[in-house]
Design a protein around this motif. Structure first.
Motif, PDB file in Angstrom:
ATOM      1  N   PHE A 143       0.791  -1.399  -0.149  1.00 35.98           N
ATOM      2  CA  PHE A 143      -0.193  -0.078  -0.010  1.00 35.98           C
ATOM      3  C   PHE A 143       0.784   1.306  -0.243  1.00 35.98           C
ATOM      4  CE2 PHE A 143      -3.530  -2.893   1.640  1.00 35.98           C
ATOM      5  CZ  PHE A 143      -4.216  -2.642   0.515  1.00 35.98           C
ATOM      6  N   SER A 144       2.122   1.299   0.766  1.00 35.68           N
ATOM      7  CA  SER A 144       2.741   2.556   0.832  1.00 35.68           C
ATOM      8  C   SER A 144       3.256   2.592  -0.692  1.00 35.68           C
ATOM      9  CB  SER A 144       3.921   2.533   1.847  1.00 35.68           C
ATOM     10  OG  SER A 144       4.925   1.548   1.706  1.00 35.68           O
ATOM     11  N   GLU A 145       3.693   1.703  -1.221  1.00 41.39           N
ATOM     12  CA  GLU A 145       4.421   1.729  -2.622  1.00 41.39           C
ATOM     13  C   GLU A 145       3.262   2.333  -3.634  1.00 41.39           C
ATOM     14  OE1 GLU A 145       7.789  -1.189  -4.721  1.00 41.39           O
ATOM     15  OE2 GLU A 145       5.608  -1.741  -4.395  1.00 41.39           O
ATOM     16  N   HIS A 146       2.119   1.629  -3.581  1.00 38.47           N
ATOM     17  CA  HIS A 146       1.187   2.041  -4.464  1.00 38.47           C
ATOM     18  C   HIS A 146       0.490   3.206  -4.226  1.00 38.47           C
ATOM     19  CE1 HIS A 146       1.063  -1.681  -7.082  1.00 38.47           C
ATOM     20  NE2 HIS A 146       1.970  -1.977  -6.072  1.00 38.47           N
ATOM     21  N   LEU A 147       0.184   3.896  -2.950  1.00 35.61           N
ATOM     22  CA  LEU A 147      -0.467   4.919  -2.622  1.00 35.61           C
ATOM     23  C   LEU A 147       0.406   6.154  -3.188  1.00 35.61           C
ATOM     24  CD1 LEU A 147      -1.943   4.196   0.910  1.00 35.61           C
ATOM     25  CD2 LEU A 147      -3.357   4.733  -1.192  1.00 35.61           C
TER      26      LEU A 147
ATOM     27  N   ALA B 169       2.107   5.958  -5.733  1.00 37.21           N
ATOM     28  CA  ALA B 169       2.209   6.218  -6.937  1.00 37.21           C
ATOM     29  C   ALA B 169       0.723   6.486  -7.964  1.00 37.21           C
ATOM     30  CB  ALA B 169       2.602   4.603  -7.662  1.00 37.21           C
ATOM     31  N   ALA B 170       0.019   7.123  -7.181  1.00 36.76           N
ATOM     32  CA  ALA B 170      -1.350   7.389  -7.564  1.00 36.76           C
ATOM     33  C   ALA B 170      -1.417   7.914  -9.005  1.00 36.76           C
ATOM     34  CB  ALA B 170      -2.077   8.109  -6.688  1.00 36.76           C
ATOM     35  N   LYS B 171      -0.492   9.020  -9.471  1.00 38.53           N
ATOM     36  CA  LYS B 171      -0.498   9.656 -10.590  1.00 38.53           C
ATOM     37  C   LYS B 171      -0.089   8.587 -11.731  1.00 38.53           C
ATOM     38  CE  LYS B 171       1.266  13.387 -12.879  1.00 38.53           C
ATOM     39  NZ  LYS B 171       2.410  14.602 -12.950  1.00 38.53           N
ATOM     40  N   HIS B 172       0.758   7.759 -11.545  1.00 37.40           N
ATOM     41  CA  HIS B 172       1.016   6.838 -12.480  1.00 37.40           C
ATOM     42  C   HIS B 172      -0.240   5.844 -12.750  1.00 37.40           C
ATOM     43  CE1 HIS B 172       3.365   3.577 -14.434  1.00 37.40           C
ATOM     44  NE2 HIS B 172       3.069   2.974 -13.688  1.00 37.40           N
ATOM     45  N   VAL B 173      -0.766   5.354 -11.745  1.00 36.56           N
ATOM     46  CA  VAL B 173      -1.760   4.453 -11.736  1.00 36.56           C
ATOM     47  C   VAL B 173      -3.003   5.228 -12.672  1.00 36.56           C
ATOM     48  CG1 VAL B 173      -3.709   3.073 -10.761  1.00 36.56           C
ATOM     49  CG2 VAL B 173      -1.405   3.128  -9.897  1.00 36.56           C
ATOM     50  N   LYS B 174      -3.406   6.502 -12.230  1.00 35.81           N
ATOM     51  CA  LYS B 174      -4.367   7.258 -13.095  1.00 35.81           C
ATOM     52  C   LYS B 174      -4.029   7.388 -14.541  1.00 35.81           C
ATOM     53  CE  LYS B 174      -6.980   7.614  -9.797  1.00 35.81           C
ATOM     54  NZ  LYS B 174      -8.225   7.246  -9.620  1.00 35.81           N
ATOM     55  N   ALA B 175      -2.884   7.896 -14.888  1.00 38.52           N
ATOM     56  CA  ALA B 175      -2.057   7.990 -16.126  1.00 38.52           C
ATOM     57  C   ALA B 175      -2.187   6.769 -17.091  1.00 38.52           C
ATOM     58  CB  ALA B 175      -0.703   8.621 -15.872  1.00 38.52           C
TER      59      ALA B 175
END
Lengths: 580, 594
Positions: B211-215, B217-223
C-alpha cells in the motif's frame, strides 16, 4: 464552547459510520455464531461456579458434585476456546471486508484526493484504522450484547437465591463502573503522550540515520548528539510520567476493589447470617458478584480506551463519502489521431489559476517540446491533456474528437504518460515492464525495447535476466536505470500519443541521445509531447511550445522558435559561445 | 517507503531468534552507570510484599468459608490496599530504573552511531540502526529489571509452595507431579506464539509495503488507467493478510486450549483427590477452597517466572546488537594531524586511488591526477563512472581502499577528519534538509551562535531570499520532515545557502543545478563563481555549458581516468569529451575532427 456543534458533529459521524457498515458487508452469519457460543458460555459459567462453590463448601459427593463439576470444567474449556476462535475469525473477516472496501474506493478517487492526503496517512487508513474499527465492532458493540446477556444470566441466578440480594447488588455496580472508566481515561491520555514522544524520537533518529552522509560532511556530529539527546530526554520524561500515572492507579484501584468487595460481602453477610443463604450459596454468590464486576469492569475498560477508534471511524467514513472518478461513462476513445487542440482551457489546482483561456495546438505525428521557466505550467499541461484533472472551462480536442466525450479509462489507456517520478514496484524486471500494458510480449520484443533504451546490457548482466528482483520503489536501481525502464514500459504499450515529463533527466549525455533516437523511431508518425529540461533534449523536438506564466509565449517549428523567443535564446546562448 | 515503525518491528523479529549469551549481557551492563539501588530497593519491597500477599490469601480463604467477621473484612481490605501500595513501590522503583538506564544507554549508543564510518553505516543499514536506538536499547535495559523480577518471583513461588505444602502435603505432592506438564505446555505455547506472530508480522509488512508503494504512485496509476489492476493487487495482499489472521485465530485458540487444559487438569486433580481426602477425613471440609487459593497463587508465580525467562531469552538479539555497536570501531573525527591554515590554497592530489563500496565491486581504479588550487574543475563521465564517489573520497567521508589523497603536503587519511570535512562544502543533486525552520537549516553547519544578517545574506546569494519572504513565517517556517513542505527547487536553494554559510575552501557541486530551472541555475552559479573566486570548485555536470566554464576538466570512464586537462587539450585527447560536445550540439574545432 459550542457544545451543540460538537453534538451535531458526533451525530454526523455516527450516521456516516452506520452508512459505512452497511456498505462493508459484515460477516453476519459468523457474528451470529459467535453470539450464540457466547450465550452458551454464560450459562456454562454459571453452572461451573455453582459446582465449584459446592466443592469449596466441602460438598464432595462424587455423582452429585464432583462429576458434574468435572463435566462443566471440560465443557467450558472447549467452548471457551471455540468462542475465542470465532471472535478472532470474525475480526479477521471484518478487517478483510473493510480493507477491500476502502482500497477499492481509494483507487477510484481522483488525483486531487491523493494530493490533499499524505500517502503515509492513507496507508494507516487501510492498515491500522481498519483494525481499530473492527475492534470497535467486536469489543464495544458486540461485547455490549454479550456482557449484557452474561450479566443478566448471573443476576438471574443470584435472584434465584434471593431477589433482594440481587437488587442490593445493583447499588454497588455503578460505583465500580465509574472507577474503571475514570482510570481507563487517565491511562489512555498518558499512553497517547508516550506514543507521540516515541514517534518523535523515531522520526528524528531515522531522519538523521538516513542522512548520515550529510552529518559527516558537515562534521556536525556533536550538534546532532545534542539534538537527538533532547528528544531522548523528552521520551524519558514521558516514560517517568507514565510510570507514575499507571502505578498510582494501582493503589487507587486496590482501594476501589477492596471497598467494592467489602460492600459485596456486607450485602451478602446479612442474608448469610439470617440463614437465607447456606454456605454453598454464599460461596457461589461471592463468586458471581466478583465475576459480574469483572465482566462489567472489562467492558468499561474497552469503552474508555476506544476513544481512538472514533477518530478512525471518522477518517475512514470520510473517505467513503468522497466522490469517485467516473472511469467508464462515455464513448470508447478508439484510436486517437489528429492535432491536439486546447481551446480556452482554464484550470487551477487551488485558488491561483495556472491556465486562463489557454489555447494551443500540438501537431499530429510530430515531436513537440514544451519549455518554460519553473512554475509556468509545463507539467500541468501534460496533466490536463491526460485528463488527470477536470478542466474548469474549455475543451481538449484530438482531431475533431472532444476528449470529454471519451470514457476516462479508454482515453487514458490510449495515451502513454511517463511521469516525472519513474514508478517501479517491488517485483521482477519483467513484472515491472509488463505492468499495466495489458498483453504479454515475447522475450525478443522485450529485448528490442530494452536495447532501444540502452538497458539491455544491464538486464543481461543480471543472473536471472528479466526475472531479476527489483526492490521496493525500484530503490536498487539508479535514477537513470529507473527512467529507462519507465520509458521502455511506455513504448511497450504502443500508445497513440506519448507524453513525457522530464523522462530522461537523470540519464547521462549518451543515454539521453540513445533513448531519444529510439523514441523518435518507435513513435514514428505518432504524436509525442514532452517537457524539455535542457538544451540536449530540446534538440529532439520538431515543434516547440514556450509557456510563460500559463500563457503561450511562442509556438512553432523548432528552428524559428529558437531564433525568435527570448527564453529559448537565453537557454541556447552557451551553444553560441561554444561555436564561437 | 516503509514506515520506521515497520522497519523497526521487522528488525525486532529478526533479532529475536538469536541464542542466549551471558557474556553480551554482562558486557552491556559494564558500559554505563546503572542505578542499582533502585533495583535493590524494588527487590526488597517485593519480598516483603510476598508476605502481605499470603496474608491476603488467608483472609480470602476465610471469606470463602463464610467467616465474615468485621476483623476479617477490615483485615482483608487493609491487606489488599497494602499489597497494592507495595506493588506500586516495586513497579515505580523498577520502571524508574529502567527509564534511567534506557536514557543513558540511548545517548551513549547514539553518540557511537554518529561516529561510525560511512561504510559501517551502510553495512549495518539505517533501519537496523534506527531500531537499535529506538527498540533494542529499550529491550536491553529491561533486562536488569527482569533479572531482579525473576528473583522476586522465584521467592514468592517457593513461599507459596511452602504454605501449600504446610496446608496439605499429599495434595501438594500431586501438584508437584504436574510441573513437567507445565513446562511442556509452556514450550508448546511459546512455539505457537512464535509461529503465529511471525506469519502475522510477515503478512502485515507485505501489506504495508504494497500500500505504501502504490499509494504514492497514484498519478502513475491514473495516467495508465490501471485502476482494475490496482484493486486486484490490493485484494491479493488483503487476502494474504486475512489468511494469516485465520491462521492466527486457529493457533491462538489452540494456545488458549493448551493453556487452560493445564489449569483444568490441576483443578480436576484437586477436585478428585481433594474430595477423596475430605471423605477420608484427612482434610477439613472446606479444604478444597483453601488449597485452590494457594494453588492459584502458585500457578500465577510459575507463569511469571516462565514468562520472564522467555522475555530474557528474547532480549538476547537486542543485547547482542547493541553490545556489538557499543564495542565496535568508531571514527575519531579529532584524531590526526592539523591541516595547514585555511587561507593557504592547496592542490588536491590523487595518488593511485582505488575504491569500492563493496570489496568485490571496485568503483574507481587507480586514479592519479591533481585538482588545481583556486580553479574550477569539472568532472564528466557516463552514469556509473564514479564521479559522485570521487567527490565523497575527496571530502574524506570515505577513505580509499588503496592509494592516497593529498591536500598539499598532508595525506587526508592522517588529518583530523572534522577539520578536513569542514574545509569542503558539498551540494548534491538532491540535498536532504532536517525538520526544523528554514533558518535552522541554513545555519546548520555553523558552529556556535549565528548572526541573522549572515543567514539572510547566504539566502540572498542562493536566490532563496524571495521565496523565504513569501513563506507564512519567513525564516521561521518549518520545512517538515526531510524538507518535505518545500518544493525540490526551494530545498535546493536552502541547501546551497547552507553550504555558503560554512564558507568552505573547497566547493564540491554534484549536479547541483539539475532540479533548478535553467534561469535560476545560471544565476546561482554565477553568484557562486563570484563568491568562490580564488577558491577551489569541483563540479560534476552533464550540461556542457557548465563544463565549458571550467578551467580544468577531468573525464572518467568506467571508474578510470580517461583524460584530464583544459578544453583545448581534451578536444584532442578524449573521445568521450568529443562525443559529449557533439551530442549537445557544439561544433568541434576543425583540426580535431580530422
Amino acid at each position: 464552547m459550542d457544545t451543540s456543534a460538537l453534538f451535531r458533529k458526533r451525530y454526523g459521524s455516527f450516521r456516516r459510520f452506520f452508512a459505512m457498515l452497511a456498505k462493508a458487508r459484515l460477516p453476519y452469519l459468523w457474528i451470529v455464531g459467535y453470539l450464540v457460543v457466547s450465550a452458551i458460555i454464560a450459562n456454562v459459567g454459571v453452572s461451573t461456579t455453582e459446582y465449584s462453590a459446592a466443592l469449596f463448601a466441602g460438598n464432595v459427593g462424587l455423582l452429585t458434585v464432583v462429576l458434574p463439576f468435572l463435566f462443566f470444567q471440560v465443557l467450558s474449556l472447549f467452548i471457551g476456546s471455540l468462542s475465542q476462535l470465532l471472535s478472532n475469525l470474525c475480526t479477521a473477516r471484518i478487517d478483510r471486508n473493510l480493507r477491500r472496501m476502502v482500497w477499492r474506493k481509494v483507487v477510484h478517487l481522483p488525483l486531487r484526493f491523493f494530493e490533499a492526503n499524505n500517502p503515509k496517512e492513507l496507508l494507516s487508513r487501510i492498515t491500522t484504522d481498519v483494525s481499530d474499527i473492527s475492534s470497535l465492532i467486536m469489543l464495544v458493540f458486540l461485547s455490549a450484547l454479550t456482557t449484557a446477556y452474561s450479566s443478566w444470566v448471573i443476576l438471574e441466578r443470584i435472584s434465584s437465591y434471593d431477589s433482594d440480594l440481587m437488587w442490593s447488588l445493583f447499588i454497588v455496580l455503578p460505583v465500580n463502573l465509574l472507577i474503571t472508566f475514570v482510570m481507563g481515561r487517565m491511562r489512555f491520555g498518558v499512553a497517547d503522550l508516550i506514543n507521540k514522544r516515541n514517534a518523535e524520537l523515531t522520526a528524528s533518529v531515522s531522519e538523521r540515520t538516513n542522512n548520515m552522509l550529510l552529518i559527516k560532511s558537515m562534521a556536525t556530529e556533536d550538534k546532532e548528539s545534542a539534538n537527538v539527546g533532547e528528544r531522548m530526554r523528552a521520551s524519558y520524561s514521558a516514560d517517568v510520567m507514565n510510570l507514575w500515572v499507571t502505578n498510582l492507579a494501582l493503589p487507587a484501584n486496590a482501594i476501589a476493589t477492596a471497598l467494592q468487595t467489602v460492600t459485596i460481602i456486607l450485602v451478602g453477610r446479612g442474608f448469610y447470617s439470617s440463614g437465607a443463604l447456606d454456605l454453598t450459596q454464599w460461596v457461589a454468590y461471592y463468586g458471581f458478584a466478583t465475576q459480574l464486576t469483572n465482566i462489567l469492569g472489562a467492558y468499561c475498560g474497552y469503552w474508555s480506551s476506544f476513544k481512538g477508534a472514533q477518530g478512525a471511524v471518522d477518517r475512514v467514513s470520510q473517505i467513503m463519502d468522497e466522490r469517485e472518478e467516473n472511469l467508464r461513462d462515455g464513448s470508447d476513445a478508439g484510436a486517437l489521431a489528429g492535432d491536439i487542440r486546447l481551446e480556452n482551457v482554464t484550470f487551477s489546482y487551488g485558488d491561483t489559476p495556472i491556465f486562463e483561456n489557454l489555447s494551443l495546438s500540438i501537431p499530429a505525428g510530430r515531436v513537440t517540446a514544451v519549455v518554460g521557466p519553473s512554475g509556468s505550467g509545463k507539467s500541468t499541461l501534460l496533466n490536463v491533456i491526460d485528463r488527470l484533472y477536470p478542466l474548469h472551462d474549455g475543451r481538449i480536442l484530438f482531431g475533431d474528437k472532444d476528449s470529454a466525450s471519451c470514457s476516462l479509462s479508454s482515453y487514458r489507456g490510449a495515451l502513454g504518460y511517463v511521469t516525472q517520478e519513474s514508478v517501479l514496484y517491488k517485483g521482477t524486471i519483467r513484472q515491472n515492464l509488463l505492468h499495466g500494458i495489458g498483453r504479454c510480449p515475447t522475450d525478443e520484443e522485450l529485448d528490442d525495447v530494452c536495447e532501444m533504451v540502452g538497458i539491455l546490457d544491464f538486464v543481461r548482466e543480471q543472473p536471472r535476466g528479466y526475472d531479476a528482483p527489483v526492490d521496493e520503489n525500484g530503490s536498487s536501481l539508479s535514477g537513470g536505470q529507473r527512467q529507462r525502464f519507465s520509458v521502455a514500459r511506455a513504448l511497450l504499450k504502443h500508445p497513440d500519443c506519448l507524453l513525457l515529463d522530464e523522462a530522461t533527466a537523470a540519464m547521462d549525455i549518451n543515454g539521453k541521445d540513445c533513448v531519444w533516437r529510439s523514441i523518435r523511431h518507435v513513435m514514428e508518425g505518432r504524436t509525442v509531447v514532452y517537457v524539455a529540461h535542457d538544451v540536449q533534449t530540446l534538440r529532439n523536438a520538431d515543434y516547440v511550445i514556450v509557456l510563460e506564466d500559463g500563457h503561450v509565449a511562442a509556438e512553432g517549428p523548432r528552428e524559428s522558435v529558437l531564433k525568435t523567443n527570448a527564453f529559448c535564446r537565453q537557454m541556447m546562448d552557451a551553444d553560441e559561445e561554444g561555436r564561437s | 517507503m516503509r514506515s520506521p515503525a515497520d522497519v523497526v518491528a521487522q528488525h525486532a523479529a529478526e533479532t529475536r531468534r538469536q541464542k542466549f549469551s551471558f557474556r553480551s549481557f554482562l558486557r552491556f551492563y559494564t558500559r554505563f552507570p546503572i542505578p542499582w539501588w533502585l533495583f535493590l530497593l524494588s527487590l526488597l519491597v517485593s519480598l516483603v510484599n510476598t508476605e502481605v500477599m499470603l496474608r491476603t490469601a488467608e483472609y480470602l480463604i476465610q471469606i470463602n468459608k463464610g467467616e465474615l467477621y468485621n476483623g476479617v473484612l477490615i483485615g482483608y481490605a487493609l491487606a489488599t490496599v497494602l499489597n497494592a501500595a507495595l506493588s506500586m513501590l516495586v513497579n515505580v522503583t523498577n520502571e524508574y530504573g529502567v527509564a534511567k538506564v534506557t536514557f543513558r544507554a540511548r545517548r551513549l549508543l547514539w553518540g557511537k552511531i554518529l561516529h561510525l564510518s560511512m561504510r559501517e553505516v551502510e553495512r549495518r543499514g539505517p533501519s537496523a540502526l534506527i531500531s537499535g536506538v529506538v527498540n533494542d536499547i529499550k529491550e536491553a535495559s529491561a533486562v536488569v529489571r527482569i533479572t531482579f523480577s525473576v528473583v522476586a518471583s522465584l521467592y514468592s513461588l517457593v513461599r507459596c509452595w511452602v504454605e501449600m505444602f504446610r496446608f496439605n502435603s499429599t495434595l501438594s505432592l500431586y501438584m508437584l507431579a504436574l510441573i513437567p506438564l507445565a513446562l511442556v505446555v509452556f514450550a508448546i505455547v511459546g512455539h505457537l506464539q512464535y509461529q503465529m506472530m511471525r506469519r502475522r508480522y510477515e503478512s502485515l509488512s507485505s501489506m504495508t509495503r504494497f500500500f505504501s508503494e502504490h499509494l504514492s504512485a497514484a498519478k502513475h496509476v491514473k495516467a495508465q488507467a490501471i485502476e482494475d489492476l490496482e484493486v486486484e493487487g490490493g485484494f491479493d495482499v488483503i487476502n494474504e493478510r486475512y489468511r494469516a489472521d485465520v491462521y492466527y485465530a486457529c493457533m491462538f485458540a489452540l494456545q488458549t486450549l493448551t493453556n487452560s487444559l493445564y489449569t483444568t487438569i490441576g483443578t480436576v486433580a484437586i477436585a478428585i483427590f481433594g474430595s477423596d481426602l475430605i471423605r477420608r477425613g484427612q482434610m477439613p471440609q472446606t479444604g478444597i477452597n483453601d488449597f485452590s487459593t494457594y494453588r492459584s497463587r502458585v500457578d500465577q508465580y510459575t507463569a511469571e517466572v516462565l514468562t520472564q525467562y522467555q522475555t530474557l531469552k528474547g532480549t538476547q538479539g537486542a543485547l547482542q546488537y547493541v553490545g556489538a555497536l557499543i564495542d565496535g570501531p568508531v571514527e575519531d573525527p579529532d584524531a590526526g594531524v592539523d591541516l595547514p591554515p585555511a587561507d593557504v590554497l592547496e592542490t588536491l592530489r590523487l595518488d593511485s586511488v582505488s575504491f569500492g563500496y563493496i570489496p568485490q565491486q571496485p568503483v574507481l581504479h587507480d586514479l592519479s591526477f591533481s585538482i588545481p588550487a583556486g580553479k574550477v574543475t569539472a568532472i564528466i563521465g557516463d552514469n556509473g563512472s564514479g564521479k559522485s564517489t570521487l567527490l565523497k573520497l575527496l571530502q574524506g567521508v570515505y577513505s580509499p581502499d588503496s592509494g592516497r589523497i593529498w591536500l598539499g603536503d598532508v595525506a587526508e587519511d592522517e588529518a583530523k577528519a572534522s577539520q578536513l570535512r569542514r574545509r569542503f562544502g558539498v551540494v548534491l543533486q538532491n540535498n536532504p534538509l532536517f525538520s526544523g525552520t528554514v533558518y535552522d537549516n541554513i545555519a546548520y553547519g555553523v558552529e556556535g551562535p549565528v548572526e541573522r544578517t549572515r543567514v539572510e545574506q547566504a539566502a540572498r546569494l542562493a536566490e532563496a531570499a524571495d521565496f523565504i519572504h513569501e513563506l507564512p513565517q519567513g525564516y521561521d517556517t518549518e520545512v517538515g520532515v526531510a524538507g518535505s513542505l518545500l518544493s525540490g527547487g526551494q530545498r535546493q536553494r536552502v541547501a546551497i545557502a547552507r553550504t555558503l554559510m560554512t564558507a568552505p575552501d573547497f566547493l564540491l557541486l554534484d549536479e547541483a543545478g539539475a532540479s533548478l530551472d535553467y534561469r535560476t541555475d545560471r544565476t546561482i552559479f554565477r553568484t557562486i563563481r563570484e563568491q568562490f573566486a580564488g577558491r577551489t570548485v569541483v563540479v560534476v555536470a552533464h550540461d556542457m555549458r557548465t563544463v565549458l566554464d571550467a578551467d580544468f576538466i577531468v573525464v572518467l570512464h568506467h571508474g578510470a581516468l580517461e583524460a584530464s586537462g583544459t578544453h583545448d587539450e581534451l578536444v584532442r585527447t578524449s573521445p568521450t569529451y568529443r562525443t559529449y560536445l557533439e551530442k549537445q550540439g557544439y561544433a568541434l574545432p576543425e583540426e580535431a575532427s580530422l
